[in-house]
Design an enzyme around this catalytic site. Structure first.
Site, PDB file in Angstrom:
ATOM      1  N   HIS A 112      -0.628   6.862   2.197  1.00  0.00           N
ATOM      2  CA  HIS A 112      -0.794   8.265   1.803  1.00  0.00           C
ATOM      3  C   HIS A 112      -1.343   8.358   0.385  1.00  0.00           C
ATOM      4  O   HIS A 112      -1.311   7.393  -0.367  1.00  0.00           O
ATOM      5  CB  HIS A 112       0.550   8.993   1.874  1.00  0.00           C
ATOM      6  N   HIS A 149      -4.768   7.766  -5.428  1.00  0.00           N
ATOM      7  CA  HIS A 149      -4.915   6.408  -4.916  1.00  0.00           C
ATOM      8  C   HIS A 149      -4.129   6.242  -3.628  1.00  0.00           C
ATOM      9  O   HIS A 149      -3.302   7.083  -3.274  1.00  0.00           O
ATOM     10  CB  HIS A 149      -4.421   5.394  -5.956  1.00  0.00           C
TER      11      HIS A 149
END
Length: 172
Positions: free
Chosen positions: A34, A115
Site C-alpha cells: 500500500h 512509497h
C-alpha cells in the site's frame, strides 16, 4: 482502536511488491502492499463516524489521478526501509495534507514521501546488498487511482478495510 489510511495499488503492482516483501518485509502477512496517506493512529470508537464523514469530504474534493510507481529507494540511514518510489502528484500531496490538518491533528513523524515498502527491518549489510541488487533492475508501473481506504488493526496485528472512499464529486 488503531486506524490507518492507505491507497492499494493494482493487483499486478501488489504481486510484484509481494514477490519481494515475502523475503524482505516482516510485515508481509499483516497488510497488503500500500501507499500510506496517514500513518496508523489511535482513536476512540465513538470518533469513528466523524472520521468517516471527514474522509468522505476529503475524497469528494479530490479528483481521480494516475499513480506512477518506479525505481527503488531507501530511507537509510534513518531506517533500513527499501521501497518502490511513488511520484508525488498534486492529488497525493493534497490527500496527505488534508489528513494532517483541520479535523486530523496528528503530528507528522516524517515528511511525506509516497512509497510502497518492499523491505524493512534489514541489517545494514543485508540492506546494502538488497538495495544494490534492486537498483539495477528496471521497475515502472502506472495505474489510475479513484479511491483510498480506511483500515483498522485487528487484535492479531493484521489490518482490514473498514471503508473505501471514492474520489471525486458525487462518488460518496
Amino acid at each position: 482502536m488503531k486506524l490507518g489510511i492507505v491507497i492499494f495499488p493494482s493487483k499486478m503492482i501488489q504481486d510484484k511488491a509481494n514477490g519481494l516483501r515475502k523475503r524482505y518485509d516482516p510485515h508481509y502477512a499483516l497488510v497488503p502492499p500500500h501507499i500510506t496517506l496517514k500513518t496508523p493512529f489511535e482513536t476512540q470508537d465513538e470518533q469513528l463516524e466523524s472520521i468517516v464523514n471527514e474522509l468522505h469530504t476529503i475524497a469528494s474534493k479530490t479528483n481521480p489521478f494516475t499513480l506512477h510507481v518506479g525505481k527503488v529507494g531507501s530511507f537509510a540511514p534513518v531506517n533500513n526501509v527499501i521501497y518502490f518510489k511513488v511520484e508525488k502528484t498534486p492529488e497525493l500531496t493534497f490527500l496527505n495534507e488534508e489528513m494532517h490538518s483541520g479535523f486530523f491533528t496528528q503530528e507528522r513523524e516524517y515528511a511525506f514521501v509516497p512509497h510502497l515498502t518492499i523491505g524493512q527491518g534489514l541489517s545494514d549489510a543485508e540492506h546494502a546488498d538488497v538495495l544494490g541488487r534492486l537498483r539495477m533492475k528496471d521497475f515502472y508501473y502506472e495505474q489510475p487511482i479513484d479511491r483510498f481506504h480506511l483500515l483498522y488493526q485487528l487484535e492479531n496485528g493484521t489490518w482490514t478495510v473498514h471503508e473505501t472512499f471514492r474520489l471525486g464529486k458525487g462518488n460518496n
